[in-house]
Scaffold this active site. Structure first.
Site, PDB file in Angstrom:
ATOM      1  N   ASP A 104     -16.215 -84.495  72.545  1.00 35.06           N
ATOM      2  CA  ASP A 104     -17.433 -83.963  73.155  1.00 35.06           C
ATOM      3  C   ASP A 104     -17.420 -82.445  72.999  1.00 35.06           C
ATOM      4  O   ASP A 104     -16.461 -81.786  73.404  1.00 35.06           O
ATOM      5  CB  ASP A 104     -17.473 -84.330  74.642  1.00 35.06           C
ATOM      6  CG  ASP A 104     -18.866 -84.704  75.110  1.00 35.06           C
ATOM      7  OD1 ASP A 104     -19.817 -84.024  74.705  1.00 35.06           O
ATOM      8  OD2 ASP A 104     -18.999 -85.676  75.881  1.00 35.06           O
ATOM      9  N   ASP A 209     -23.131 -81.664  73.339  1.00 34.36           N
ATOM     10  CA  ASP A 209     -23.765 -81.714  74.656  1.00 34.36           C
ATOM     11  C   ASP A 209     -24.884 -80.691  74.809  1.00 34.36           C
ATOM     12  O   ASP A 209     -24.722 -79.519  74.453  1.00 34.36           O
ATOM     13  CB  ASP A 209     -22.690 -81.453  75.719  1.00 34.36           C
ATOM     14  CG  ASP A 209     -23.210 -81.518  77.136  1.00 34.36           C
ATOM     15  OD1 ASP A 209     -23.498 -82.628  77.603  1.00 34.36           O
ATOM     16  OD2 ASP A 209     -23.337 -80.445  77.770  1.00 34.36           O
ATOM     17  N   GLU A 263     -26.976 -84.401  71.824  1.00 31.06           N
ATOM     18  CA  GLU A 263     -27.791 -84.726  72.996  1.00 31.06           C
ATOM     19  C   GLU A 263     -28.949 -83.730  73.066  1.00 31.06           C
ATOM     20  O   GLU A 263     -28.734 -82.530  73.170  1.00 31.06           O
ATOM     21  CB  GLU A 263     -26.941 -84.629  74.266  1.00 31.06           C
ATOM     22  CG  GLU A 263     -27.738 -84.939  75.527  1.00 31.06           C
ATOM     23  CD  GLU A 263     -27.002 -84.557  76.799  1.00 31.06           C
ATOM     24  OE1 GLU A 263     -27.104 -85.309  77.779  1.00 31.06           O
ATOM     25  OE2 GLU A 263     -26.321 -83.502  76.804  1.00 31.06           O
ATOM     26  N   HIS A 339     -22.692 -91.972  80.492  1.00 30.32           N
ATOM     27  CA  HIS A 339     -22.104 -91.433  81.712  1.00 30.32           C
ATOM     28  C   HIS A 339     -23.113 -90.714  82.595  1.00 30.32           C
ATOM     29  O   HIS A 339     -22.804 -90.380  83.744  1.00 30.32           O
ATOM     30  CB  HIS A 339     -20.969 -90.469  81.357  1.00 30.32           C
ATOM     31  CG  HIS A 339     -21.448 -89.246  80.634  1.00 30.32           C
ATOM     32  ND1 HIS A 339     -21.981 -89.298  79.360  1.00 30.32           N
ATOM     33  CD2 HIS A 339     -21.494 -87.939  80.994  1.00 30.32           C
ATOM     34  CE1 HIS A 339     -22.319 -88.081  78.976  1.00 30.32           C
ATOM     35  NE2 HIS A 339     -22.037 -87.242  79.953  1.00 30.32           N
ATOM     36  N   ASP A 340     -24.310 -90.445  82.081  1.00 30.00           N
ATOM     37  CA  ASP A 340     -25.356 -89.745  82.836  1.00 30.00           C
ATOM     38  C   ASP A 340     -26.467 -90.674  83.317  1.00 30.00           C
ATOM     39  O   ASP A 340     -27.462 -90.199  83.864  1.00 30.00           O
ATOM     40  CB  ASP A 340     -25.992 -88.654  81.959  1.00 30.00           C
ATOM     41  CG  ASP A 340     -25.106 -87.433  81.800  1.00 30.00           C
ATOM     42  OD1 ASP A 340     -24.268 -87.190  82.684  1.00 30.00           O
ATOM     43  OD2 ASP A 340     -25.249 -86.733  80.783  1.00 30.00           O
TER      44      ASP A 340
END
Length: 568
Positions: A104, A209, A263, A339-340
């Site tokens: 990440d 991210d 993302e 995860h969000d």
């Protein structure tokens, strides 16, 4: 497609990616927190499932204000997770099982404890402009006022006053996550250097991210739209973002055979092509959010008005637009959870009466639409949302900040007023520990779990699922095998059928003279399929989530959450 019309074969198009949230995956040392050795212990499990790539959420050294997304040192491992030697052992074990590793990459912001920020707040030579520092105003009482009206995704203002530097710094997320100033070429050099460092260690790519926020407009103007956080329409997809991303690609990613998936909220299909491929900024795929916004308020995810309702025709329209309008040379990343996000079977399926059937339907969808499927840990056993009875049960700073803002604004009197809303949207649902068995603490840890387990783990767990041939886990495994075996499911063209149907989602995938038909009854009620759904007669049922699927779909009744994949 290549110039001769054949597919442009790439390993990352043919892969299935499995996302791991390290804190909640598997604890090897009994401290209640998942760790790298714990993941290594489960590599055989991942290989048995059949996945090709692991996306590892941040394991870098971090003060942990936002569960690792506030990085204090990009080249070190968080002690809770282990050591660099543990990370290297994990990489070696994954590669020994032919599983690749994505790290990440979090470079919109750092931790406020990062050396760069500490030197910047002291105005050390060369670091003064590593972050966004601004003078504010003062109110009538002489108190400092932020430089603009931008809000933070974690609630409150996006600005915090630093007493040492005597200026405000910008943080679109937590106040311990100051935004890097990408206008500064030294910052871009630092980012390229750390990317190169990890690529040289042998990783296979990055999930990047919040990258659509790295370019802020000149003058940092106020936001005007009625959206939360305030200013998001101003600071998202800023004026130099393509320059920054293309420069990073040319300096780093272009020199390696790796996967990059970025993302990017607030991205439309019309915008996406500018970011993807050699003709764009070099990214391989992006996580867009249009389908993730189908059931939330237009004002934002944490607006408690107008949430929870969604229609299948609207969802189909969004997905089909991304399937058909992205362009032949661009590629989708397919996901329903991470995860969000809340658990997919609780959000898009039925986590009670039809939990197993709807979990299998969602898996069928993910594995048969065009794009690389991303499976989040626990989806493969049909894990569900939890029930957070009290504010104190929550860990996620984004959810907690939103609740506090809503109460401060007078839109709720207490947590209890927002409990149903929180139990629909909270990110903590995805972060409850992985349910490995019906043993104490679900086999996740011998200690006290860092976040409370979902109480349904005695029934929903890996051990039980693997022992049951008809389980969600075994269905995922068979679907992954099917996708590996059927090139049409990777490269085939997508065509939507029955666009306005309220219950049925049906589509075909076609490659050369091969066609696959997918029929999904995305509802809890039985429904009859039109007699003229397709002209061709199916020659085989490739996969189905009921034992006795209709041999032909046309004119047949499909049961609640029934999913069938046919070869025509």
């Amino acid at each position: 497609m290549n110039t001769d019309g054949s597919p442009d074969h790439q390993w990352w198009k043919e892969a299935v990616v499995y996302q791991i949230y390290p804190r909640s995956f598997n604890d090897s040392d009994g401290d209640g927190v998942g760790d790298l050795q714990g993941i290594t212990e489960r590599v055989e499990y991942l290989a048995d499932l059949g996945v090709d790539v692991i996306w590892l959420c941040p394991v870098y050294d971090s003060p942990n204000a936002d569960n690792g997304y506030d990085i204090g040192d990009y080249r070190s491992i968080m002690p809770e997770f282990g050591t660099m030697a543990d990370w290297e052992a994990l990489l070696a074990e994954l590669h020994a099982h032919d599983i690749r590793l994505l790290m990440d990459l979090v470079v919109n912001h750092t931790s406020d404890e990062h050396e760069w920020f500490q030197r910047s707040r002291r105005r050390e030579d060369g670091y003064e402009d590593y972050y966004y520092w601004r003078d504010g105003d003062v109110d009538e009482d002489g108190e400092p006022v932020p430089p603009n009206n931008w809000g933070s995704f974690m609630g409150g203002s996006a600005w915090t006053y630093d007493e040492l530097r005597e200026q405000w710094y910008l943080h679109l997320f937590d106040e311990k996550q100051p935004d890097l100033n990408w206008r500064n070429p030294d910052v871009r050099d630092e980012v390229a250097s750390l990317v190169e460092w990890w690529l040289e260690k042998g990783i296979d790519g990055f999930r990047i991210d919040a990258i659509n926020y790295i370019s802020k407009p000149e003058g940092l103007p106020d936001g005007t739209a009625d959206r939360e956080p305030k200013g998001v329409e101003v600071f998202s997809h800023g004026p130099r973002i393509h320059d920054y991303l293309r420069e990073l690609y040319d300096r780093t990613f272009a020199n390696y055979d790796v996967l990059t998936v970025a993302e990017m909220s607030d991205t439309t299909v019309d915008m996406a092509g500018d970011y993807l491929g050699e003709d764009g900024d070099g990214l391989d795929m992006i996580f867009h959010f249009e389908h993730m916004d189908v059931d939330i308020s237009p004002r934002g995810r944490f607006d408690p008005d107008g949430w929870g309702e969604w229609s299948l025709p609207e969802f189909k329209e969004i997905m089909t637009r991304w399937q058909t309008e992205l362009g032949e040379d661009a590629w989708n990343a397919q996901y329903l959870g991470n995860h969000d996000q809340p658990r997919i079977v609780s959000r898009f399926g039925d986590d009670e009466e039809y939990r197993v059937e709807s979990a299998k339907l969602l898996a069928t969808f993910l594995m048969t639409v065009r794009g690389t499927p991303f499976v989040y840990q626990g989806e493969e056993i049909g894990m569900t949302n939890d029930d957070f009875e009290r504010l104190e049960d929550l860990d996620d700073p984004m959810t907690v900040g939103a609740i506090e803002d809503l109460i401060d604004a007078g839109r709720a009197d207490s947590y209890e007023d927002l409990r149903a809303f929180v139990n629909y949207v909270s990110r903590d649902h995805a972060r409850t520990p992985m349910q490995w068995s019906d043993a104490a603490n679900a086999g996740f840890t011998t200690g006290e779990p860092w976040l409370a387990l979902n109480e349904n783990y005695p029934e929903i767990n890996v051990e039980a699922a693997r022992a049951d041939e008809d389980s969600v886990w075994n269905y995922y495994r068979r679907l992954i095998d099917l996708r590996h075996d059927e090139e049409v499911l990777v490269y085939g063209e997508y065509e939507l059928l029955l666009p306005d149907h309220e219950q049925l989602y049906a589509y075909t995938r076609t490659l050369d003279d091969e066609t696959v038909l997918v029929v999904l009854n995305w509802s809890g009620e039985s429904v009859a399929v039109d007699a003229d759904l397709v002209e061709e007669s199916p020659t085989a049922v490739l996969r189905s989530n009921y034992d006795d699927a209709p041999a032909v779909p046309s004119g047949q009744e499909f049961r609640p959450y029934e999913a069938v994949v046919y070869r025509l």
